[in-house]
Design a protein around this motif. Structure first.
Motif, PDB file in Angstrom:
ATOM      1  N   VAL A  19       9.584  31.574 -39.867  1.00 47.92           N
ATOM      2  CA  VAL A  19       8.874  30.269 -40.030  1.00 47.92           C
ATOM      3  C   VAL A  19      10.250  29.421 -40.949  1.00 47.92           C
ATOM      4  N   HIS A  20       9.867  28.002 -40.363  1.00 48.00           N
ATOM      5  CA  HIS A  20      10.518  26.684 -41.075  1.00 48.00           C
ATOM      6  C   HIS A  20       9.817  25.885 -42.279  1.00 48.00           C
ATOM      7  N   THR A  21      10.282  25.036 -42.451  1.00 47.20           N
ATOM      8  CA  THR A  21       9.490  24.254 -43.065  1.00 47.20           C
ATOM      9  C   THR A  21       8.987  23.111 -42.392  1.00 47.20           C
ATOM     10  N   ARG A  22       8.049  22.244 -42.435  1.00 46.74           N
ATOM     11  CA  ARG A  22       7.509  21.172 -41.786  1.00 46.74           C
ATOM     12  C   ARG A  22       7.878  19.754 -42.088  1.00 46.74           C
ATOM     13  N   ASP A  23       7.903  18.479 -41.144  1.00 47.33           N
ATOM     14  CA  ASP A  23       7.771  17.135 -41.794  1.00 47.33           C
ATOM     15  C   ASP A  23       6.707  16.654 -42.553  1.00 47.33           C
ATOM     16  N   VAL A  24       6.493  16.661 -43.472  1.00 50.85           N
ATOM     17  CA  VAL A  24       5.062  16.381 -44.215  1.00 50.85           C
ATOM     18  C   VAL A  24       5.951  14.930 -45.502  1.00 50.85           C
ATOM     19  N   ARG A  25       6.485  14.323 -44.864  1.00 49.76           N
ATOM     20  CA  ARG A  25       7.282  13.124 -45.375  1.00 49.76           C
ATOM     21  C   ARG A  25       6.029  12.099 -45.589  1.00 49.76           C
ATOM     22  N   ALA A  26       4.939  12.035 -44.452  1.00 53.23           N
ATOM     23  CA  ALA A  26       3.699  10.862 -44.002  1.00 53.23           C
ATOM     24  C   ALA A  26       2.922  11.389 -45.682  1.00 53.23           C
ATOM     25  N   LEU A  27       2.996  12.405 -46.127  1.00 51.59           N
ATOM     26  CA  LEU A  27       2.081  13.118 -46.912  1.00 51.59           C
ATOM     27  C   LEU A  27       3.015  13.208 -48.101  1.00 51.59           C
ATOM     28  N   GLY A  28       3.425  12.678 -48.689  1.00 52.00           N
ATOM     29  CA  GLY A  28       4.249  11.934 -50.167  1.00 52.00           C
ATOM     30  C   GLY A  28       4.874  13.253 -50.149  1.00 52.00           C
ATOM     31  N   ASP A  29       5.534  14.043 -49.527  1.00 50.34           N
ATOM     32  CA  ASP A  29       6.657  15.395 -50.102  1.00 50.34           C
ATOM     33  C   ASP A  29       7.438  15.176 -48.779  1.00 50.34           C
ATOM     34  N   MET A  30       8.582  15.168 -49.983  1.00 50.55           N
ATOM     35  CA  MET A  30      10.084  15.162 -48.943  1.00 50.55           C
ATOM     36  C   MET A  30      11.317  16.102 -48.871  1.00 50.55           C
ATOM     37  N   LEU A  31      10.478  16.893 -49.074  1.00 50.32           N
ATOM     38  CA  LEU A  31      10.828  18.522 -48.788  1.00 50.32           C
ATOM     39  C   LEU A  31      11.796  17.881 -47.306  1.00 50.32           C
ATOM     40  N   PRO A  32      12.615  18.732 -46.473  1.00 53.20           N
ATOM     41  CA  PRO A  32      13.307  18.545 -45.653  1.00 53.20           C
ATOM     42  C   PRO A  32      12.725  19.466 -44.085  1.00 53.20           C
ATOM     43  N   ALA A  33      12.769  18.663 -42.959  1.00 51.97           N
ATOM     44  CA  ALA A  33      12.456  19.668 -42.349  1.00 51.97           C
ATOM     45  C   ALA A  33      13.290  20.494 -42.493  1.00 51.97           C
ATOM     46  N   GLY A  34      12.388  21.799 -41.141  1.00 55.83           N
ATOM     47  CA  GLY A  34      13.357  22.179 -40.341  1.00 55.83           C
ATOM     48  C   GLY A  34      14.360  23.892 -41.470  1.00 55.83           C
ATOM     49  N   LEU A  35      14.167  24.350 -42.411  1.00 52.96           N
ATOM     50  CA  LEU A  35      14.663  24.888 -42.780  1.00 52.96           C
ATOM     51  C   LEU A  35      13.574  26.291 -43.557  1.00 52.96           C
ATOM     52  N   LEU A  36      15.271  27.444 -42.611  1.00 53.65           N
ATOM     53  CA  LEU A  36      14.448  28.959 -42.434  1.00 53.65           C
ATOM     54  C   LEU A  36      13.796  29.237 -44.289  1.00 53.65           C
ATOM     55  N   VAL A  37      12.392  29.393 -43.653  1.00 53.33           N
ATOM     56  CA  VAL A  37      11.417  29.986 -44.929  1.00 53.33           C
ATOM     57  C   VAL A  37      11.637  31.965 -44.732  1.00 53.33           C
TER      58      VAL A  37
END
Lengths: 151, 397
Positions: free
Chosen positions: B196-214
């Motif tokens: 499972v990876h992080t996903r890009d949700v910058r449009a929602l205001g969360d700046m968590l980088p996408a593609g990091l392994l969780v």
């Protein structure tokens, strides 16, 4: 106590120097110090002697002092308890006391290592060190005689 | 008089047992007499045999290269910071396994609460607290209730086209700390064991980088009737984090651009008249700024880690650090591993004579020794001895 502490430190440091040149089997003179202290200290003074000698050894070995103090106390007590028996052997008494002290120290160190898991060094050099006792018997007797005369 | 002697005996035996038990204050107290070694120490060092500098000179550069490669790997290939911020390598200075937290030494006032912490492109947790001076950050590792929810996905192919869900802290279960899958799709879910990876949700205001392994999916069934994967709607789907943050020595943290970690650096001298063993003594203590956990090295050689400090002397633990330990083959390839066989990657085995290196953010790559005998337990390390005639360098955050 302070004298024993300083003597033990100096001898242990010289042993480290000897080991650096001669390898790990260079005799450790600590067994002789154990024998002299066990044979000549009053039983009531053994505790402080053990603290001084054990602490000094722990400083040079960079190990916890507790194990060395307890092992020294056990060895001194055993030598002191056998003082009369050892005295009967005349010139050999110091060598026998050093051997007994080395055995007692090594046994106590082994048991404490098992219980505490902390290193308490006591290996072959300690037993080899007991063989140095015959060379020290003369000077020790002379010092002890002069101490007795002064007392 | 007799009772006084008995009381003294009890105190001495109790202190000895406390020393054997590893009681910090007793260990510190017994180190106070270390300067008594000083008068004869210089003579012992002077008349002792000199250390051969050649092996160290040969191994220094490969150790440095291996450490730099490992640092690049820890930074990861994926962006591990939000836009406008940077990732910085920082050391772990405390681990609290029971609380599932670690403490990091960080640049003062450069880290904010909620900053993400990663290692080799895997998300470890988020900063949940900062010390008053702002130089120590507490990290709530994934699964901890203080770690924030994470937008995640299982990638079907191209990034951004995966099965999307939200991961919330799941606490500690039978199989360790985990994350709960929330807001899951009823029609499509990743099969078990999927990454499972992080996903890009910058449009929602969360700046968590996408593609990091969780982590890795748990739950569900691999053998659903009619093929495919089937999940019971009542089941809680969980994701187990990939890395155990409490075993790591260096991680990355999101910081303000340009921030760097201030490191203390000093010189000291080893007591050369101490017998070589699992510990050594240093002729410098807290009066010269030394702290427990500082690393001690000498011209690219790892010497030890400070474990007890008094005002004028310290005791070093000279055993090799558990992590990071890098085994470098003659072709220069490095493997981050441990001495025990259980920590070796499948199919990998070191060869006798391979370089064993480690490193510190303030000291760079350091030589530990060479791979010695291999047995059923793992490998031994043939250490290179420091030269007591030369000063050592002490570094710490």
């Amino acid at each position: 106590m302070i004298l024993l502490l300083l003597v033990t430190i100096v001898l242990a440091q010289l042993h480290v120097l000897g080991t650096a040149w001669g390898g790990p089997l260079v005799p450790d003179p600590f067994a002789c110090v154990l024998a002299v202290a066990g044979l000549h200290r009053k039983p009531s003074g053994l505790l402080l002697a053990a603290v001084g000698m054990g602490w000094a050894r722990a400083l040079v070995f960079a190990e916890p002092a507790g194990g060395h103090v307890l092992a020294t106390l056990f060895a001194l007590w055993l030598v002191s308890e056998q003082r009369e028996t050892l005295d009967k052997h005349g010139a050999l008494s110091l060598t026998l006391a050093a051997g007994l002290g080395a055995c007692a120290y090594a046994l106590a160190a082994f048991v404490l290592r098992l219980i505490g898991g902390e290193p308490v060094s006591a290996g072959l050099p300690l037993f080899a060190g007991a063989l140095l006792a015959p060379f020290l018997a003369g000077p020790v007797r002379a010092v002890s005689r002069s101490a007795r005369r002064r007392a | 008089m007799k009772s006084q002697g008995r009381a003294l005996g009890v105190i001495v035996v109790a202190a000895c047992l406390a020393s054997l038990g590893g009681a910090g204050p007793v260990r510190s107290l017994e180190t106070w007499l270390t300067p008594l070694l000083l008068p004869l120490d210089r003579a012992v060092v002077r008349f002792g045999p000199a250390a051969d500098p050649e092996p160290l000179a040969l191994l220094r550069e490969p150790a440095k290269a291996a450490w730099e490669g490992w640092c690049r790997a820890v930074l990861g290939e994926t962006a591990s910071s939000a836009p406008g911020r940077e990732s910085l390598l920082v050391p772990v200075v405390a681990r609290r396994e029971a609380e599932h937290e670690i403490d990091l030494a960080v640049p003062p006032a450069a880290v904010h609460e909620g900053a993400i912490v990663t290692h080799r492109g895997a998300l470890l947790g988020v900063v949940s607290g900062l010390s008053e001076a702002g130089d120590v950050a507490t990290v709530a590792l994934l699964g901890h209730h203080a770690a924030r929810p994470v937008a995640a996905e299982w990638e079907l192919g191209e990034p951004g086209h995966g099965v999307q869900f939200l991961l919330a802290p799941g606490g500690r279960g039978d199989d360790g700390w985990s994350l709960k899958v929330e807001a899951r799709s009823s029609s499509a879910l990743p099969p078990p064991e999927q990454l499972v990876h992080t996903r890009d949700v910058r449009a929602l205001g969360d700046m968590l980088p996408a593609g990091l392994l969780v982590g890795r999916m748990r739950g569900g069934s691999t053998e659903a009737p009619g093929g495919g994967n089937w999940y019971d709607a009542a089941d809680t789907l969980r994701v187990l984090p990939l890395l155990d943050g409490t075993t790591l020595a260096v991680v990355t943290v999101e910081v303000e651009p340009g921030a760097s970690l201030p490191l203390r650096r000093g010189e000291a001298r080893l007591y050369g008249s101490c017998r070589p063993g699992e510990a050594a003594r240093l002729a410098a203590g807290s009066s010269r700024g030394l702290k427990c956990g500082d690393w001690v090295c000498q011209a690219g050689l790892f010497v030890g880690i400070v474990e007890t400090v008094t005002p004028w002397s310290s005791v070093l633990d000279v055993r090799p650090p558990a992590t990071p330990l890098l085994v470098v083959a003659p072709d220069g390839s490095a493997m981050a591993t441990g001495q025990a066989r259980g920590r070796w990657p499948a199919g990998w085995e070191p060869q006798r004579g391979d370089l064993v290196a480690t490193g510190h953010l303030g000291a760079g790559g350091l030589v530990v020794g060479m791979v010695g005998e291999l047995d059923d337990e793992g490998f031994e390390i043939e250490r290179l001895a420091p030269d007591p005639r030369l000063p050592v360098t002490v570094v710490g955050p």
